[in-house]
Design a protein around this motif. Structure first.
Motif, short mmCIF file in Angstrom:
data_model
loop_
_atom_site.label_atom_id
_atom_site.label_comp_id
_atom_site.label_asym_id
_atom_site.label_seq_id
_atom_site.Cartn_x
_atom_site.Cartn_y
_atom_site.Cartn_z
N GLN A 180 0.20 11.34 37.05
CA GLN A 180 1.25 12.26 37.49
C GLN A 180 2.13 12.75 36.33
O GLN A 180 2.56 13.90 36.33
CB GLN A 180 2.13 11.60 38.55
N ARG A 181 2.42 11.88 35.37
CA ARG A 181 3.38 12.24 34.32
C ARG A 181 2.75 12.47 32.95
O ARG A 181 3.31 13.18 32.12
CB ARG A 181 4.45 11.15 34.20
N GLN A 182 1.63 11.85 32.66
CA GLN A 182 0.97 11.90 31.35
C GLN A 182 1.99 11.72 30.21
O GLN A 182 2.20 12.61 29.40
CB GLN A 182 0.19 13.19 31.19
N PRO A 183 2.63 10.54 30.15
CA PRO A 183 3.69 10.32 29.15
C PRO A 183 3.16 10.31 27.73
O PRO A 183 2.02 9.93 27.48
CB PRO A 183 4.24 8.95 29.54
N ASP A 184 4.01 10.74 26.80
CA ASP A 184 3.67 10.68 25.38
C ASP A 184 3.47 9.22 25.00
O ASP A 184 4.27 8.37 25.34
CB ASP A 184 4.78 11.27 24.51
N GLY A 185 2.39 8.92 24.30
CA GLY A 185 2.09 7.55 23.91
C GLY A 185 1.34 6.78 24.99
O GLY A 185 0.93 5.66 24.77
N GLY A 186 1.17 7.38 26.16
CA GLY A 186 0.41 6.74 27.23
C GLY A 186 1.26 5.87 28.13
O GLY A 186 2.41 5.57 27.86
N CYS A 187 0.64 5.42 29.20
CA CYS A 187 1.30 4.53 30.15
C CYS A 187 1.32 3.10 29.59
O CYS A 187 0.76 2.82 28.53
CB CYS A 187 0.57 4.57 31.49
#
Length: 187
Positions: free
Chosen positions: A156-163
């Motif tokens: 859902q978010r695809q955060p920088d640096g990964g989950c």
């Protein structure tokens, strides 16, 4: 003999070299590298605003800035005012921690959870796919080469640096707790 022009020192006068204008600030000075006690030293010249420090109460400069030089070791990063001050043998720099090598910060919440939560990482066969069982007993697939995870946070978010799962797998590979995708251990 007197002149009507003010005298300028050579360090402030521009001169042309091969049709390019440069000044002494961009030039290298003779003796700007040295080797001493295992250190690989480089001279660093800086121009500082103000008057040059002097042990006398009179001003010895006629400009608004002055040049200062110090020495830095390329290997260990130590700096000294004089190259003769490098009396102790050079220490090689400390290798990066797995956190530093991965570009992670302990202050980032996902990294902190990746380190503190009970997450099991499983490596079944050579290849980029890892299986992770989270603290909530959920199972996710991590592709370390594609840097993807099947968890809701990543999808859902695809955060920088990964989950947190992707970070945990990467950190366990870097520390040698699980094998890298080719089946070998790092350390």
């Amino acid at each position: 003999m007197s002149t009507d022009r003010p005298i300028q020192s050579e360090t402030h006068r521009e001169r042309s070299t091969d049709d390019e204008f440069t000044n002494d600030r961009s030039q290298h000075y003779p003796g700007d590298t040295a080797r001493l006690n295992g250190h690989e030293l480089v001279a660093i010249d800086e121009w500082l605003p103000g008057k040059a420090p002097s042990p006398y109460d009179i001003d010895l400069t006629d400009s608004y800035e002055y040049r200062t030089r110090y020495w830095r070791c390329k290997n260990c990063g130590h700096e000294r005012n004089h190259r003769d001050e490098f009396t102790i043998a050079c220490e090689e720099p400390q290798p990066q921690t797995p956190l530093e090598a991965g570009g992670y910060s302990i202050d980032e919440p996902r990294t902190r959870r990746a380190l503190t939560e009970d997450i099991d990482v499983h490596f079944a066969q050579p290849g980029p796919i890892y299986k992770v069982i989270s603290e909530s007993e959920s199972t996710y697939k991590i592709d370390i080469e594609e840097e993807t995870c099947t968890c809701p946070d990543f999808e859902q978010r695809q955060p920088d640096g990964g989950c947190k799962h992707l970070r945990r797998v990467d950190l366990e590979i870097r520390t040698g707790l699980v094998p890298s995708p080719d089946g070998t251990f790092q350390r």
